[in-house]
Design a protein around this motif. Structure first.
Motif, PDB file in Angstrom:
ATOM      1  N   HIS A  18       0.838  -1.206   0.000  1.00 39.70           N
ATOM      2  CA  HIS A  18       0.000   0.000   0.000  1.00 39.70           C
ATOM      3  C   HIS A  18       0.869   1.249   0.000  1.00 39.70           C
ATOM      4  CE1 HIS A  18      -3.613   2.269   1.984  1.00 39.70           C
ATOM      5  NE2 HIS A  18      -3.394   2.641   0.738  1.00 39.70           N
ATOM      6  N   SER A  19       1.891   1.275   0.834  1.00 39.85           N
ATOM      7  CA  SER A  19       2.772   2.441   0.911  1.00 39.85           C
ATOM      8  C   SER A  19       3.462   2.712  -0.422  1.00 39.85           C
ATOM      9  CB  SER A  19       3.817   2.226   2.008  1.00 39.85           C
ATOM     10  OG  SER A  19       3.212   2.148   3.272  1.00 39.85           O
ATOM     11  N   LYS A  20       3.929   1.658  -1.076  1.00 40.65           N
ATOM     12  CA  LYS A  20       4.602   1.825  -2.367  1.00 40.65           C
ATOM     13  C   LYS A  20       3.652   2.344  -3.434  1.00 40.65           C
ATOM     14  CE  LYS A  20       8.168  -1.699  -1.636  1.00 40.65           C
ATOM     15  NZ  LYS A  20       8.667  -3.042  -2.039  1.00 40.65           N
ATOM     16  N   SER A  21       2.410   1.872  -3.424  1.00 36.82           N
ATOM     17  CA  SER A  21       1.469   2.249  -4.485  1.00 36.82           C
ATOM     18  C   SER A  21       1.068   3.714  -4.407  1.00 36.82           C
ATOM     19  CB  SER A  21       0.223   1.361  -4.419  1.00 36.82           C
ATOM     20  OG  SER A  21      -0.580   1.669  -3.297  1.00 36.82           O
ATOM     21  N   ILE A  22       1.149   4.328  -3.218  1.00 36.77           N
ATOM     22  CA  ILE A  22       0.706   5.722  -3.061  1.00 36.77           C
ATOM     23  C   ILE A  22       1.882   6.674  -2.853  1.00 36.77           C
ATOM     24  CG2 ILE A  22      -1.550   5.038  -2.134  1.00 36.77           C
ATOM     25  CD1 ILE A  22      -0.511   5.725   0.660  1.00 36.77           C
ATOM     26  N   ARG A  23       3.089   6.239  -3.146  1.00 33.34           N
ATOM     27  CA  ARG A  23       4.253   7.069  -2.829  1.00 33.34           C
ATOM     28  C   ARG A  23       4.242   8.408  -3.578  1.00 33.34           C
ATOM     29  NH1 ARG A  23       6.093   2.866  -5.973  1.00 33.34           N
ATOM     30  NH2 ARG A  23       7.140   3.407  -7.937  1.00 33.34           N
ATOM     31  N   GLU A 153     -14.454   5.948  -2.339  1.00 34.47           N
ATOM     32  CA  GLU A 153     -13.919   5.167  -3.449  1.00 34.47           C
ATOM     33  C   GLU A 153     -12.875   5.983  -4.216  1.00 34.47           C
ATOM     34  OE1 GLU A 153     -13.793   2.301  -4.857  1.00 34.47           O
ATOM     35  OE2 GLU A 153     -15.108   1.217  -3.499  1.00 34.47           O
ATOM     36  N   HIS A 154     -12.022   5.268  -4.956  1.00 37.95           N
ATOM     37  CA  HIS A 154     -11.079   5.925  -5.851  1.00 37.95           C
ATOM     38  C   HIS A 154     -11.837   6.578  -7.006  1.00 37.95           C
ATOM     39  CE1 HIS A 154      -7.889   4.124  -3.657  1.00 37.95           C
ATOM     40  NE2 HIS A 154      -7.979   2.919  -4.186  1.00 37.95           N
ATOM     41  N   ASN A 155     -11.383   7.758  -7.386  1.00 37.38           N
ATOM     42  CA  ASN A 155     -11.998   8.463  -8.511  1.00 37.38           C
ATOM     43  C   ASN A 155     -11.320   8.044  -9.812  1.00 37.38           C
ATOM     44  OD1 ASN A 155     -13.237  10.189 -10.274  1.00 37.38           O
ATOM     45  ND2 ASN A 155     -12.471  12.071  -9.341  1.00 37.38           N
ATOM     46  N   ALA A 164      -1.864   4.809  -9.137  1.00 38.00           N
ATOM     47  CA  ALA A 164      -1.722   4.082  -7.881  1.00 38.00           C
ATOM     48  C   ALA A 164      -2.388   2.717  -7.956  1.00 38.00           C
ATOM     49  CB  ALA A 164      -2.323   4.903  -6.741  1.00 38.00           C
ATOM     50  N   VAL A 165      -3.567   2.652  -8.560  1.00 39.79           N
ATOM     51  CA  VAL A 165      -4.284   1.380  -8.663  1.00 39.79           C
ATOM     52  C   VAL A 165      -3.533   0.415  -9.580  1.00 39.79           C
ATOM     53  CG1 VAL A 165      -6.411   0.300  -9.502  1.00 39.79           C
ATOM     54  CG2 VAL A 165      -6.521   2.382  -8.118  1.00 39.79           C
ATOM     55  N   PHE A 170      -2.567  -5.679  -4.740  1.00 38.25           N
ATOM     56  CA  PHE A 170      -3.863  -6.151  -4.275  1.00 38.25           C
ATOM     57  C   PHE A 170      -5.022  -5.434  -4.978  1.00 38.25           C
ATOM     58  CE2 PHE A 170      -2.357  -3.184  -0.917  1.00 38.25           C
ATOM     59  CZ  PHE A 170      -3.342  -2.217  -0.984  1.00 38.25           C
ATOM     60  N   ASP A 171      -4.703  -4.487  -5.884  1.00 36.44           N
ATOM     61  CA  ASP A 171      -5.728  -3.889  -6.741  1.00 36.44           C
ATOM     62  C   ASP A 171      -5.744  -4.516  -8.126  1.00 36.44           C
ATOM     63  OD1 ASP A 171      -6.910  -2.133  -4.984  1.00 36.44           O
ATOM     64  OD2 ASP A 171      -5.547  -0.484  -5.436  1.00 36.44           O
TER      65      ASP A 171
END
Length: 233
Positions: A18-23, A153-155, A164-165, A170-171
């Motif tokens: 999760h941290s890596k995907s939103i860096r 939710e994600h836009n 990010a997704v 896991f997405d």
């Protein structure tokens, strides 16, 4: 009750992935969990809810529990998830002794009309689309008349959110939902007055501008959105 949920496989690596995907946001997962519950608390005050009985639907590993304690001190919270391993991890990581933990397989196993306020964050894009209305209807079943549901939710219209997704393991099977689609599904499930607010406009590097986000809830390019509805009287 199923013990074979998709997210069971990600319990040990979830936080790192999760941290890596939103860096690119310049923020931590804790920031995003905190802002959602802070916004939920604002809405609860707006709706005159002083001490609501809350359901966290799709609670996962309990990332929202610290923020619930911060913004809803002493409030009862029920954490429901399909992943038994995630619920066990929530207790190990965050304590969670004050929260009731329930496994939601085909239904939410609690009595009808129990909750004043239901919160769910970035859950429905993991649920097969053909199941959305059924789950939203069951959430309505466990919500009291006049109670509220708030879905974050994600836009899909935000390019950084799409990035990010795409880069989050896991997405992998996630199908992003437009605000219009979510409002339509709320109506089909019997929820009334569905509305949308948008959030997350400025990355960490521009954090000084975030007070402006309160005036941008109408703007459809935010990184995430909150869609909410009212259970019929």
């Amino acid at each position: 009750m199923t013990m074979d949920a998709e997210f069971d496989a990600y319990v040990e690596t979830y936080a790192d992935q999760h941290s890596k995907s939103i860096r690119l946001s310049g923020e931590s997962p804790e920031y995003f969990a905190d802002y959602k519950i802070r916004e939920l608390a604002r809405l609860a005050r707006l709706w005159g809810m002083e001490r609501p009985d809350i359901l966290d639907f799709g609670s996962g590993m309990g990332n929202s529990l610290p923020a619930f304690r911060k913004y809803f001190p002493g409030n009862p919270v029920t954490a429901a998830d399909v992943s038994a391993a995630s619920l066990e991890a929530a207790v190990e990581i965050h304590g969670g002794e004050e929260a009731q933990l329930v496994i939601a397989d085909r239904i939410i196993p609690v009595r009808s009309g129990r909750f004043d306020l239901v919160f769910t964050a970035c859950v429905f894009h993991h649920i097969p689309e053909e199941e959305h209305v059924d789950w939203l209807a069951d959430i309505r079943r466990v919500t009291r008349r006049g109670g509220r549901l708030v879905i974050f939710e994600h836009n899909p219209f935000n390019p950084l959110t799409q990035h990010a997704v795409r880069n989050c393991p896991f997405d992998e099977n996630a199908v992003l939902i437009t605000p219009r689609q979510m409002r339509a599904r709320l109506r089909r499930a019997g929820w009334e007055q569905p509305k949308t607010d948008f959030h997350v406009f400025f990355p960490g590097a521009l954090a000084k501008l975030r007070p402006l986000e309160a005036y941008l809830r109408w703007c459809g390019i935010g990184g995430q959105y909150a869609c909410y509805g009212v259970a019929p009287e």
